[in-house]
Design an enzyme around this catalytic site. Structure first.
Site, PDB file in Angstrom:
ATOM      1  N   ASP A  13       0.499  -1.114  -0.217  1.00 58.29           N
ATOM      2  CA  ASP A  13      -0.327  -0.219  -0.019  1.00 58.29           C
ATOM      3  C   ASP A  13       0.830   1.580  -0.510  1.00 58.29           C
ATOM      4  O   ASP A  13       0.398   2.099   0.596  1.00 58.29           O
ATOM      5  CB  ASP A  13      -0.603   0.046   1.315  1.00 58.29           C
ATOM      6  CG  ASP A  13      -1.837  -1.126   1.103  1.00 58.29           C
ATOM      7  OD1 ASP A  13      -2.185  -1.474   0.932  1.00 58.29           O
ATOM      8  OD2 ASP A  13      -2.123  -1.820   2.302  1.00 58.29           O
ATOM      9  N   GLU A  14       2.363   1.286  -0.124  1.00 58.74           N
ATOM     10  CA  GLU A  14       2.740   2.285  -0.657  1.00 58.74           C
ATOM     11  C   GLU A  14       2.211   3.014  -1.702  1.00 58.74           C
ATOM     12  O   GLU A  14       3.385   4.394  -1.821  1.00 58.74           O
ATOM     13  CB  GLU A  14       3.882   1.572  -1.408  1.00 58.74           C
ATOM     14  CG  GLU A  14       4.568   0.989   0.016  1.00 58.74           C
ATOM     15  CD  GLU A  14       4.747  -0.454  -0.169  1.00 58.74           C
ATOM     16  OE1 GLU A  14       3.611  -1.015  -1.238  1.00 58.74           O
ATOM     17  OE2 GLU A  14       5.639  -1.068   0.261  1.00 58.74           O
ATOM     18  N   LYS A  18      -0.868   4.281  -8.168  1.00 58.58           N
ATOM     19  CA  LYS A  18      -0.213   5.824  -8.400  1.00 58.58           C
ATOM     20  C   LYS A  18       0.720   5.857  -9.427  1.00 58.58           C
ATOM     21  O   LYS A  18       0.651   6.705 -10.357  1.00 58.58           O
ATOM     22  CB  LYS A  18       0.074   6.708  -6.837  1.00 58.58           C
ATOM     23  CG  LYS A  18       0.323   7.858  -7.455  1.00 58.58           C
ATOM     24  CD  LYS A  18      -0.091   9.320  -6.285  1.00 58.58           C
ATOM     25  CE  LYS A  18       0.655  10.362  -7.161  1.00 58.58           C
ATOM     26  NZ  LYS A  18       0.457  11.808  -6.356  1.00 58.58           N
ATOM     27  N   ASN A  38      -5.432 -10.224  -3.714  1.00 59.92           N
ATOM     28  CA  ASN A  38      -5.320  -9.762  -2.242  1.00 59.92           C
ATOM     29  C   ASN A  38      -4.046  -7.888  -2.855  1.00 59.92           C
ATOM     30  O   ASN A  38      -4.389  -6.978  -1.336  1.00 59.92           O
ATOM     31  CB  ASN A  38      -3.709 -10.250  -1.379  1.00 59.92           C
ATOM     32  CG  ASN A  38      -2.751 -10.532  -2.424  1.00 59.92           C
ATOM     33  OD1 ASN A  38      -2.613 -10.171  -4.262  1.00 59.92           O
ATOM     34  ND2 ASN A  38      -1.780 -11.226  -2.391  1.00 59.92           N
ATOM     35  N   GLY A  40      -4.975  -4.044  -3.649  1.00 56.46           N
ATOM     36  CA  GLY A  40      -5.690  -2.720  -4.336  1.00 56.46           C
ATOM     37  C   GLY A  40      -4.355  -1.585  -4.602  1.00 56.46           C
ATOM     38  O   GLY A  40      -4.725  -1.604  -3.815  1.00 56.46           O
ATOM     39  N   GLN A 226       2.010  -6.212  -3.286  1.00 58.65           N
ATOM     40  CA  GLN A 226       2.363  -6.203  -2.168  1.00 58.65           C
ATOM     41  C   GLN A 226       3.592  -5.188  -1.543  1.00 58.65           C
ATOM     42  O   GLN A 226       3.851  -4.257  -2.816  1.00 58.65           O
ATOM     43  CB  GLN A 226       2.548  -7.692  -1.615  1.00 58.65           C
ATOM     44  CG  GLN A 226       1.488  -8.391  -1.668  1.00 58.65           C
ATOM     45  CD  GLN A 226       0.506  -8.471  -3.127  1.00 58.65           C
ATOM     46  OE1 GLN A 226       1.433  -9.657  -3.693  1.00 58.65           O
ATOM     47  NE2 GLN A 226      -0.355  -8.532  -3.114  1.00 58.65           N
ATOM     48  N   PRO A 306      -8.602  -1.625   9.046  1.00 56.95           N
ATOM     49  CA  PRO A 306      -6.971  -0.142   9.702  1.00 56.95           C
ATOM     50  C   PRO A 306      -5.579  -1.250   9.611  1.00 56.95           C
ATOM     51  O   PRO A 306      -5.758  -1.772  10.016  1.00 56.95           O
ATOM     52  CB  PRO A 306      -7.466  -0.026  10.680  1.00 56.95           C
ATOM     53  CG  PRO A 306      -8.629  -1.355  11.979  1.00 56.95           C
ATOM     54  CD  PRO A 306      -9.017  -1.976  10.390  1.00 56.95           C
ATOM     55  N   MET A 333       3.104   9.877   0.637  1.00 53.69           N
ATOM     56  CA  MET A 333       2.221  10.327   1.187  1.00 53.69           C
ATOM     57  C   MET A 333       2.903  11.731   2.706  1.00 53.69           C
ATOM     58  O   MET A 333       2.812  11.544   4.025  1.00 53.69           O
ATOM     59  CB  MET A 333       2.243   9.499   2.633  1.00 53.69           C
ATOM     60  CG  MET A 333       1.558   7.949   1.437  1.00 53.69           C
ATOM     61  SD  MET A 333      -0.425   7.475   1.457  1.00 53.69           S
ATOM     62  CE  MET A 333      -0.443   6.608   0.179  1.00 53.69           C
TER      63      MET A 333
HETATM   64  P1  GDP Z   1      -0.686   0.640  -3.417  1.00 55.36           P
HETATM   65  O1  GDP Z   1      -1.379  -0.772  -3.045  1.00 55.36           O
HETATM   66  O2  GDP Z   1       0.819   0.580  -2.642  1.00 55.36           O
HETATM   67  O3  GDP Z   1      -0.966   0.921  -5.095  1.00 55.36           O
HETATM   68  O4  GDP Z   1      -1.503   1.768  -2.885  1.00 55.36           O
HETATM   69  P2  GDP Z   1      -2.725   1.743  -2.181  1.00 55.36           P
HETATM   70  O5  GDP Z   1      -3.823   1.927  -3.739  1.00 55.36           O
HETATM   71  O6  GDP Z   1      -3.870   0.281  -1.482  1.00 55.36           O
HETATM   72  O7  GDP Z   1      -2.754   3.202  -0.873  1.00 55.36           O
HETATM   73  C1  GDP Z   1      -2.815   4.188  -1.170  1.00 55.36           C
HETATM   74  C2  GDP Z   1      -4.033   4.833  -1.372  1.00 55.36           C
HETATM   75  O8  GDP Z   1      -3.019   6.543  -0.377  1.00 55.36           O
HETATM   76  C3  GDP Z   1      -5.138   5.422  -1.780  1.00 55.36           C
HETATM   77  O9  GDP Z   1      -6.126   5.758  -1.391  1.00 55.36           O
HETATM   78  C4  GDP Z   1      -4.185   6.463  -2.698  1.00 55.36           C
HETATM   79  O10 GDP Z   1      -5.475   6.908  -3.338  1.00 55.36           O
HETATM   80  C5  GDP Z   1      -3.342   7.188  -1.875  1.00 55.36           C
HETATM   81  N1  GDP Z   1      -2.536   7.985  -1.705  1.00 55.36           N
HETATM   82  C6  GDP Z   1      -1.036   8.055  -2.531  1.00 55.36           C
HETATM   83  N2  GDP Z   1      -0.609   8.709  -3.097  1.00 55.36           N
HETATM   84  C7  GDP Z   1      -0.624   9.450  -1.709  1.00 55.36           C
HETATM   85  C8  GDP Z   1      -0.470  10.702  -1.041  1.00 55.36           C
HETATM   86  O11 GDP Z   1       0.751  11.060  -1.243  1.00 55.36           O
HETATM   87  N3  GDP Z   1      -1.018  11.379  -0.207  1.00 55.36           N
HETATM   88  C9  GDP Z   1      -2.035  10.715   0.188  1.00 55.36           C
HETATM   89  N4  GDP Z   1      -2.647  11.315   1.203  1.00 55.36           N
HETATM   90  N5  GDP Z   1      -2.437  10.034  -0.645  1.00 55.36           N
HETATM   91  C10 GDP Z   1      -1.704   9.163  -1.271  1.00 55.36           C
HETATM   92  P1  IMO Z   2      -0.546  -4.386  -2.376  1.00 53.85           P
HETATM   93  O1  IMO Z   2      -0.185  -4.458  -3.731  1.00 53.85           O
HETATM   94  C1  IMO Z   2      -0.771  -4.423   2.045  1.00 53.85           C
HETATM   95  C2  IMO Z   2      -0.831  -9.005   3.421  1.00 53.85           C
HETATM   96  C3  IMO Z   2      -2.252  -9.713   4.578  1.00 53.85           C
HETATM   97  C4  IMO Z   2      -1.154 -10.374   5.391  1.00 53.85           C
HETATM   98  C5  IMO Z   2      -0.120 -11.422   4.381  1.00 53.85           C
HETATM   99  C6  IMO Z   2      -0.847 -11.879   3.831  1.00 53.85           C
HETATM  100  O2  IMO Z   2      -1.642  -3.292  -2.166  1.00 53.85           O
HETATM  101  O3  IMO Z   2      -0.115  -3.401  -1.783  1.00 53.85           O
HETATM  102  P2  IMO Z   2      -2.426 -12.471   1.351  1.00 53.85           P
HETATM  103  O4  IMO Z   2      -4.034 -12.760   1.599  1.00 53.85           O
HETATM  104  O5  IMO Z   2      -1.145 -12.029   0.338  1.00 53.85           O
HETATM  105  O6  IMO Z   2      -1.983 -14.165   1.972  1.00 53.85           O
HETATM  106  O7  IMO Z   2      -2.116 -12.103   2.908  1.00 53.85           O
HETATM  107  O8  IMO Z   2       0.660 -10.628   3.458  1.00 53.85           O
HETATM  108  N1  IMO Z   2      -0.873  -8.434   2.430  1.00 53.85           N
HETATM  109  C7  IMO Z   2      -1.127  -6.916   1.623  1.00 53.85           C
HETATM  110  N2  IMO Z   2      -0.926  -5.648   3.132  1.00 53.85           N
HETATM  111  N3  IMO Z   2      -1.109  -4.606   0.873  1.00 53.85           N
HETATM  112  C8  IMO Z   2      -1.226  -5.006   0.142  1.00 53.85           C
HETATM  113  O9  IMO Z   2      -1.016  -5.626  -1.651  1.00 53.85           O
HETATM  114  C9  IMO Z   2      -1.016  -6.530   0.645  1.00 53.85           C
HETATM  115  N4  IMO Z   2      -1.311  -8.320  -0.155  1.00 53.85           N
HETATM  116  C10 IMO Z   2      -0.831  -8.843   1.188  1.00 53.85           C
HETATM  117  O10 IMO Z   2      -3.039  -8.340   4.713  1.00 53.85           O
HETATM  118  O11 IMO Z   2      -0.459  -9.465   6.511  1.00 53.85           O
HETATM  119 MG    MG Z   3      -3.054  -1.467  -1.760  1.00 51.26          MG
END
Ligand code: GDP
Ligand code: IMO
Ligand code: MG
Length: 441
Positions: A13-14, A18, A38, A40, A226, A306, A333
């Site tokens: 989720d870094e 984006k 898994n 998102g 991930q 969360p 972020m």
């Molecule tokens: P990913 O899994 O690495 O693609 O990241 P996610 O989409 O799961 O989570 C990142 C969240 O932070 C998303 O809701 C993005 O829209 C949001 N986001 C991305 N860059 C920034 C940023 O620089 N600041 C803030 N506040 N949110 C951001």
């Molecule tokens: P993106 O691509 C954050 C975490 C789960 C759990 C562990 C194992 O959006 O960054 P799994 O379902 O893969 O067997 O779960 O890995 N996990 C993630 N955490 N972002 C993800 O993907 C994740 N995909 C798996 O929360 O701790």
């Molecule tokens: Mg994600």
């Protein structure tokens, strides 16, 4: 720069989605190569928000071919829902996406197994998976006996295969499940035959497409899922996912030789988050952690859980930066920290009274270590509108410079909000030290 990759350097989720969307322009292909539903990944363009689990984040940009390579595990109903969602928004994937016939299929028994094991493993042992059947599907892939690949869907022996595997799964799960094991082979066959009918037109030999693209020196962008600390071999095992989610997985999952990769962008948040169980040395289980969660809207894109929040861990990021051969960092972020008076960064660990600067391989050591922090002043000013380095307050630039030094790698992007536009590009002219010198002159 033919082969570029975006990988996460923390626990996921870094903001990889984006970055991938941002870098897609000018690419010929965008490739997902590991993980599955898994993941998102969020792409924000003005009012439009796309949440993608399966489809590569390059899909919004017309003129780019998006591939899902053999290393990904595919959940047919999830990907079909996503394809429908995109169609409703005017994006037709027919000519824009291909799925590898070698990619394994997540079947209903995999999701069930994930749920059962999640109930059995409690407390400190609970991995807290996304319950998407990822681990069980990869387990069957490596085990070979019960695996089903995309290319097997719609084959004449598909129905018999499902009957055989279902029988085995019911027998093996009956011993561990507290509830009756509800797997109906005939229902599964009917359901998956329909999925096959809809997905097979998209199934192709992506390895050949990619190797041809390599020969033609096409521009390819790889999208990691991930984060590196969730890598099955190099992460915080067993609290990891079941694929190689660090830089080492790019070649294995896609089929493209590692020597083709010239640029690896490591994405990390200006702090850190983790979803699910497992050690997390810099976790803030207090009001500062809650503040970060509120400011960053830190709730899972896939499960809505969360996210655990904490300070930036430079020991961990230095480790994953080296592991991935990262050539530049995208720091995301930064806006989330804007209200804090002071910001801490973990620069070393203390283990049994001794200071160490490496990321421990041993889980028990990881659980016992105490972070050693450096404290920096905050900037207490909204930075979401910044578009160039000069727009950032001195303390924000200085903070990024500390992270650059501690991670040991140049920062190329700073993200100050979810939107494509909320991004600052750095290069040798627009560097952190030049910006800082200009501001403090
Ligand atoms: P990913 O899994 O690495 O693609 O990241 P996610 O989409 O799961 O989570 C990142 C969240 O932070 C998303 O809701 C993005 O829209 C949001 N986001 C991305 N860059 C920034 C940023 O620089 N600041 C803030 N506040 N949110 C951001
Ligand atoms: P993106 O691509 C954050 C975490 C789960 C759990 C562990 C194992 O959006 O960054 P799994 O379902 O893969 O067997 O779960 O890995 N996990 C993630 N955490 N972002 C993800 O993907 C994740 N995909 C798996 O929360 O701790
Ligand atoms: Mg994600």
């Amino acid at each position: 720069m033919p082969g570029q990759c975006v990988i996460g350097l923390q626990w996921g989720d870094e903001a990889k989605g984006k970055l991938v969307d941002l870098l897609t322009e000018g690419q010929d292909l965008v490739v997902r190569y590991q993980g599955g539903a898994n993941a998102g990944h969020t792409v924000v363009i003005g009012d439009a928000v796309y949440k993608l689990h399966h489809v590569p984040s390059g899909i919004i940009n017309a003129g780019v071919l998006n591939l899902i390579a053999p290393g990904v595990v595919i959940n047919p109903p999830t990907i079909l829902k996503e394809i429908e969602m995109l169609a409703e928004r005017g994006i037709d994937v027919t000519d824009r996406m291909r799925i590898s016939q070698r990619a394994h299929v997540v079947m209903p028994w995999h999701v069930l197994e994930d749920q059962i094991w999640n109930e059995i493993l409690q407390g400190d042992e609970n991995i807290g998976t996304t319950l998407r059947g990822i681990g069980p599907c990869y387990r069957d892939k490596v085990g070979r006996s019960f695996a089903i690949r995309m290319g097997d869907l719609g084959q004449p022996n598909f129905a018999d295969r499902v009957r055989q595997v279902t029988q085995f799964k019911i027998a093996s799960l009956a011993g561990v499940s507290s509830d009756p094991v509800e797997l109906d082979a005939e229902k599964i066959i009917a359901e998956y035959s329909d999925y096959a009918r809809r997905l097979l037109p998209l199934v192709a030999d992506t390895t050949r497409i990619l190797l041809d693209a390599v020969d033609d020196n096409k521009k390819i962008l790889f999208e990691g899922a991930q984060g590196s600390l969730l890598d099955v071999d190099h992460g915080t095992y067993p609290f990891v996912t079941s694929s190689n989610s660090s830089g080492v997985g790019i070649s294995a999952g896609s089929g493209v030789p590692a020597s083709f990769l010239t640029k690896i962008i490591g994405v990390c948040k200006s702090y850190s988050t983790r979803v699910g169980g497992g050690p997390y040395p810099t976790e803030l289980d207090n009001e500062i952690g809650q503040h970060i969660r509120d400011m960053g809207n830190e709730y899972g894109t896939t499960t809505g859980r969360p996210r655990r929040c904490g300070w930036f861990d430079a020991v961990a990021v230095r480790y994953t930066r080296r592991l991935g051969g990262v050539t530049s960092i995208a720091l995301t972020m930064l806006d989330v920290l804007s209200e804090l008076e002071q910001i801490q960064v973990c620069t070393a660990y203390e283990l049994d009274g001794e200071q160490i600067d490496h990321f421990p391989a041993n889980l028990e050591d990881l659980r016992r270590i105490k972070p050693v922090y450096e404290t920096y002043p905050g900037w207490q000013q909204d930075v979401a509108g910044a578009r160039k380095l000069d727009d950032l307050p001195v303390n924000a630039i200085a903070y990024a410079q500390h992270l650059e030094r501690l991670a040991g790698c140049p920062i190329e992007f700073i993200s100050v909000g979810p939107d494509r536009e909320q991004t600052i590009l750095l290069d040798s002219t627009h560097s952190l030290s030049n910006a800082l010198n200009a501001k403090t002159a």
